[in-house]
Design a protein around this motif. Structure first.
Motif, short mmCIF file in Angstrom:
data_model
loop_
_atom_site.label_atom_id
_atom_site.label_comp_id
_atom_site.label_asym_id
_atom_site.label_seq_id
_atom_site.Cartn_x
_atom_site.Cartn_y
_atom_site.Cartn_z
N ALA A 187 -5.57 -2.27 18.60
CA ALA A 187 -5.85 -3.17 17.48
C ALA A 187 -7.18 -3.89 17.71
CB ALA A 187 -4.72 -4.16 17.31
N ALA A 188 -7.39 -4.34 18.93
CA ALA A 188 -8.64 -5.01 19.25
C ALA A 188 -9.81 -4.06 19.07
CB ALA A 188 -8.59 -5.53 20.69
N SER A 219 0.61 3.38 17.24
CA SER A 219 -0.17 2.16 17.00
C SER A 219 -0.32 1.84 15.54
CB SER A 219 -1.56 2.30 17.62
OG SER A 219 -1.48 2.84 18.89
N GLY A 220 0.30 2.59 14.67
CA GLY A 220 0.25 2.25 13.26
C GLY A 220 -1.01 2.74 12.59
N TYR A 221 -1.07 2.46 11.30
CA TYR A 221 -2.21 2.89 10.51
C TYR A 221 -3.08 1.68 10.18
CZ TYR A 221 0.61 1.06 6.65
OH TYR A 221 1.35 0.25 5.84
N VAL A 222 -4.27 1.96 9.71
CA VAL A 222 -5.19 0.89 9.36
C VAL A 222 -5.08 0.66 7.86
CG1 VAL A 222 -7.59 0.17 9.36
CG2 VAL A 222 -6.70 1.54 11.23
N PRO A 223 -4.53 -0.47 7.45
CA PRO A 223 -4.33 -0.66 6.01
C PRO A 223 -5.65 -0.88 5.29
CG PRO A 223 -3.70 -2.63 7.20
CD PRO A 223 -4.05 -1.61 8.24
N ARG A 264 -4.01 -10.66 7.15
CA ARG A 264 -3.31 -9.38 7.27
C ARG A 264 -3.84 -8.66 8.50
NH1 ARG A 264 0.05 -11.29 4.91
NH2 ARG A 264 0.80 -10.93 2.80
N PRO A 265 -2.95 -7.96 9.21
CA PRO A 265 -3.37 -7.34 10.48
C PRO A 265 -4.26 -6.13 10.25
CG PRO A 265 -1.14 -6.73 9.97
CD PRO A 265 -1.55 -7.71 8.92
N VAL A 266 -4.92 -5.72 11.33
CA VAL A 266 -5.83 -4.58 11.24
C VAL A 266 -5.07 -3.28 11.43
CG1 VAL A 266 -6.50 -4.49 13.67
CG2 VAL A 266 -8.16 -3.88 11.91
N ARG A 267 -3.91 -3.36 12.02
CA ARG A 267 -3.06 -2.17 12.13
C ARG A 267 -1.64 -2.54 11.75
NH1 ARG A 267 -6.17 1.81 15.05
NH2 ARG A 267 -4.53 3.23 14.43
N MET A 268 -1.05 -1.66 10.95
CA MET A 268 0.32 -1.88 10.51
C MET A 268 1.18 -0.76 11.07
SD MET A 268 0.91 -4.35 8.05
CE MET A 268 1.85 -3.74 6.67
N LEU A 269 2.33 -1.11 11.62
CA LEU A 269 3.25 -0.07 12.08
C LEU A 269 3.92 0.54 10.87
CD1 LEU A 269 4.81 -1.88 15.14
CD2 LEU A 269 2.97 -0.22 15.10
N ALA A 270 4.11 1.85 10.92
CA ALA A 270 4.68 2.55 9.77
C ALA A 270 6.07 2.02 9.46
CB ALA A 270 4.73 4.05 10.04
N TRP A 302 -13.10 -10.70 21.65
CA TRP A 302 -12.93 -9.48 22.42
C TRP A 302 -13.93 -9.44 23.56
CZ3 TRP A 302 -14.31 -8.33 17.02
CH2 TRP A 302 -13.19 -8.28 16.18
N GLU A 347 0.85 -1.19 0.00
CA GLU A 347 0.00 0.00 0.00
C GLU A 347 0.88 1.23 0.00
OE1 GLU A 347 -2.77 -0.07 3.16
OE2 GLU A 347 -3.90 -1.67 2.20
N GLN A 400 0.69 5.59 0.49
CA GLN A 400 -0.09 6.78 0.83
C GLN A 400 0.20 7.85 -0.20
OE1 GLN A 400 -1.86 7.24 3.90
NE2 GLN A 400 -1.54 5.11 4.44
N ALA A 448 -7.54 -4.15 5.65
CA ALA A 448 -8.39 -4.39 6.81
C ALA A 448 -9.81 -3.89 6.57
CB ALA A 448 -7.80 -3.70 8.03
N GLY A 468 -10.49 -3.61 15.44
CA GLY A 468 -11.15 -4.80 14.92
C GLY A 468 -12.61 -4.86 15.34
N ARG A 481 8.50 -3.08 23.26
CA ARG A 481 8.15 -1.90 24.04
C ARG A 481 8.29 -2.16 25.54
NH1 ARG A 481 3.27 0.84 20.48
NH2 ARG A 481 4.57 1.27 18.70
N LEU A 483 -0.32 -5.39 14.13
CA LEU A 483 -1.12 -5.90 15.25
C LEU A 483 -2.43 -6.44 14.70
CD1 LEU A 483 -0.56 -2.70 17.34
CD2 LEU A 483 0.61 -4.85 17.70
N PHE A 484 -2.72 -7.66 15.11
CA PHE A 484 -4.00 -8.23 14.69
C PHE A 484 -5.08 -7.83 15.67
CE2 PHE A 484 -1.41 -11.06 12.10
CZ PHE A 484 -2.19 -11.19 10.98
N ALA A 485 -6.31 -7.88 15.21
CA ALA A 485 -7.45 -7.49 16.04
C ALA A 485 -7.60 -8.45 17.22
CB ALA A 485 -8.72 -7.50 15.23
#
Lengths: 481, 241
Positions: B46-47, B76-80, A378-384, B185, A357, A359, B83, B50, A406, A479-481
């Motif tokens: 992330a949870a 916490s990153g972006y939402v691709p 694929r995760p719901v949040r991706m670290l930049a 969750w 992806e 931007q 998703a 989701g 962390r 990070l996955f949901a």
């Protein structure tokens, strides 16, 4: 000596003199090291300011500016009035200057260098031959060596070149290039050969100007002027069926300064209300100061407006959203939060997850909703950018059992993988064998869950025996949901 | 026989009028009004994301605006886009704001413009005044708003509901007992204006990402899930790369 002011010149100090000689002539002379970078900066600023006379300005050597004034002189009445006004403004700002108006860049250059202070010679187009005849050869933009040679021939005035046989002249020069340069510069000055004009900025496609006889001193006045200009410009644009994407508003102070703000639109627009709203956020950047005597609004990147009727119902609409309204919203947000604040995520057909992806600034593109190739989860949040994790316990070719990310120790309860994603080898071809250590490494992605129920996407960069550097490292990708 | 007689004899029944918005789960999330989602602890974003994407009622087709405060994106990153593939968003624009003020301004601007069909805002803090403004704008212009807040947020709010989300150990995986299964969750409905009686209830939810259905988790594993009898045939292997 590179430059000397009027009193120094009166005492016989000319450019080209050595400093020691100058000091011998005038013991109390003040001198300063020349700063070409600062000169260039000042000249650029002056060229930008020249936009109040003509949108097309170019450098003319290291110490001159060239303006393309075709079609601009009528705004001041005549060419003479324009030159006088320019001279007055420059004198007010403290610039020593020489101005000339001519039909070709070469002629203007020569005339301006030959002109005295306070006079503005104007050479009508077609009379270059006569007008330039008495000027010294140095005004012809030739190299010092060429000038020396010409002087040895006894050629000191431009007019002396007119009747010389070109072939005879060429034969007397050591190099053909030098001889051709003489002919070229002469032809360009006389208008026999075209000379390309390279403006510093492209000319705006549409522009409106509002001279203020009484300088504006209040922000309300500026706002009112902007409203008038916007309405005029938008009427002009819409009568041609056009919209523009870039707008620049410039305010010229009566004391010689200039302030400028610009706004951009994601798609071509010609609605005055929308533009005014975009400018409203930025008008604070214009301080009226001692008064503003000219306002200028320019439009760039014009394109035909897509005018369409609204669909009768939502089912008939081509898309699920109103792209015009979205673009307007994006413009307003960008005007306040800064350019590039609104981005669209575009998919790319590439395997590495961080390259899948991209931007990009939203410019009313249509998102690509084509079906994507099947991948693993694929995760719901991706670290930049992936963050390194230190793995406490690991088994070769397996997921970690414990890791610190962390500053917290996390115990892995369940894991799934690996999903092996090879690097794009075609983007990093090994140049030499010793560079093999810098090649991108294969990544093994694992989906893991820790004892608190959080799910991560980690990868091991490299295999244990791939011969591409040290032991593999672990990274957190998402990070996955 | 005309329509009325058919109707009176009970032979046909008009389609049931849509129930009062927000009466049942998810109480209007993603359909109308301002809804808050908060992390239960640091790291639950992330949870929370989701849960939002799974639980919201898919009414908001069209363009989404995802407003994100820069610091949250870095943390916490972006939402691709991947998703959001199951969501009704046809166009998703991301707005990066430098601070909370700008993020809230952009959120309100998006609601008022009427161009977006759904606005998601990730901010570090939103006080009562801010949420009141957003709730009023959301109600007036009919644009649903979801506010994603960090764990530290606990003050009064004007939102229709506030959820607090924490991840739970995932469901047993049918094909591989060592692999994570469907995500689960715990969503606690801390406040709810449309259904005050359910406020304070906790929902243990399981998201089936193959059928895209959200259900109540059964047999929530307290510890590591008991190994499941694997079915006879090995499951479909996922293609790598």
């Amino acid at each position: 000596m590179v430059a000397a002011n009027a009193p120094a010149r009166a005492a016989g100090i000319e450019t080209g003199l050595r400093l020691a000689d100058a000091k011998a002539t005038l013991p109390y002379i003040l001198s300063e090291e020349i700063d070409r970078a600062a000169d260039l900066k000042a000249l650029t600023a002056l060229a930008m300011w020249m936009v109040r006379f003509s949108p097309l300005a170019a450098f003319d050597g290291e110490d001159g500016l060239m303006l393309e004034t075709t079609g601009c002189d009528h705004l001041f009445g005549s060419e003479a009035a324009m030159a006088a006004e320019l001279s007055r403004r420059l004198a007010q700002a403290g610039y020593t200057h020489q101005i000339a108006v001519a039909g070709t860049p070469g002629a203007a250059h020569a005339l301006a260098r030959g002109a005295g202070l306070g006079e503005h010679p104007i050479l009508p187009s077609g009379e270059e031959r006569g007008g330039l005849a008495h000027l010294p050869m140095a005004a012809l933009r030739l190299s010092p060596e060429t000038l020396t040679l010409l002087r040895r021939f006894g050629l000191t005035r431009i007019g002396q070149l007119y009747d010389i046989d070109r072939q005879a002249l060429t034969r007397r020069f050591r190099s053909r290039e030098a001889a051709h340069a003489v002919c070229l510069r002469l032809d360009q000055a006389l208008g026999r050969r075209a000379e390309p004009f390279a403006p510093l900025r492209p000319a705006p496609e549409y522009a409106e100007r509002l001279p203020c006889p009484e300088p504006l001193t209040s922000p309300e006045g500026v706002r009112d002027g902007l409203r008038q200009l916007t309405e005029k410009l938008c009427a002009c644009l819409s009568s041609s069926g056009l919209g523009a994407q870039g707008f620049a508003f410039r305010a010229f102070h009566s004391d010689g300064g200039m302030a400028s703000v610009s706004v951009n639109a994601a798609r071509p627009v010609h609605a005055p209300e929308h533009l005014l709203r975009l400018f409203r956020e930025k008008l604070d950047g214009i301080d009226p100061g001692f008064g503003i005597d000219l306002l200028l609004l320019e439009a760039a990147r014009t394109a035909p407006m897509e005018t369409g009727s609204h669909p009768l119902s939502g089912d008939l609409a081509g898309s699920d959203f109103d792209s015009v309204a979205i673009a307007a919203l994006s413009d307003r947000i960008s005007a306040r939060l800064g350019e590039g604040a609104v981005t669209l995520t575009a998919r790319q057909a590439r395997h590495p997850p961080y390259k899948a992806e991209r931007q990009m600034a939203y410019m009313a593109q249509v998102p690509d909703k084509a079906p994507q190739p099947l991948t693993g989860p694929r995760p719901v949040r991706m670290l930049a950018r992936p963050e390194q994790v230190s793995v406490m316990a690991q088994v070769p070719d397996g997921p970690p059992l414990q890791f610190v990310w962390r500053r917290r120790l996390r115990r892995v309860v369940r894991a799934d993988g690996p999903e092996r994603i090879a690097p794009e080898w075609w983007t990093h071809l090994p140049q030499a064998a010793e560079e093999a250590g810098n090649l991108p490494r294969t990544r093994d992605y694992y989906r893991i869950e820790d004892n608190e129920g959080r799910r991560y996407w980690v990868f091991r960069e490299g295999l244990y025996d791939d011969g591409r550097g040290a032991l593999p490292d672990w990274f957190m990708q998402g990070l996955f949901a | 026989m005309n329509f009325e007689t058919l109707l009176s004899r009970g032979l046909i029944r008009p389609a049931k009028a849509s129930p009062v918005a927000g009466a049942g789960f998810p109480f209007g999330l993603g359909a109308s009004g301002l809804h808050e989602l908060a992390e239960a602890a640091y790291g639950d974003r992330a949870a929370m994301t989701g849960f939002l994407l799974a639980a919201m009622q898919p009414a908001a087709r069209g363009a989404w605006l995802w407003v994100q405060q820069g610091a949250i994106g870095r943390d916490s990153g972006y939402v691709p886009e991947a998703a959001l593939s199951a969501s009704p968003a046809r166009l998703r624009l991301t707005v990066r704001a430098r601070n909370t003020r700008e993020a809230l301004w952009a959120t309100e601007e998006a609601i008022v413009s009427g161009a977006a069909s759904m606005v998601v805002a990730e901010v570090e803090d939103a006080d009562f005044t801010a949420t009141r403004r957003l709730a009023l704008a959301s109600g007036r212009y009919g644009v649903p708003v979801a506010l994603l807040l960090p764990y530290s947020c606990s003050g009064p709010t004007a939102a229709s509901a506030r959820w607090r989300i924490s991840p739970r150990p995932s469901a047993p995986n049918r094909y591989d007992p060592h692999a994570p299964g469907y995500p689960r969750w715990r969503a606690v409905l801390e406040r709810c204006r449309t259904a005050p009686s359910v406020a304070g209830q906790a929902f243990d939810l399981e998201w089936n990402d193959e059928t895209l259905s959200l259900g109540v988790a059964r047999g929530l594993a307290a510890g590591p899930p008991a190994p499941h009898a694997a079915p006879g045939a090995p499951g479909p292997r996922r293609k790598a790369g």
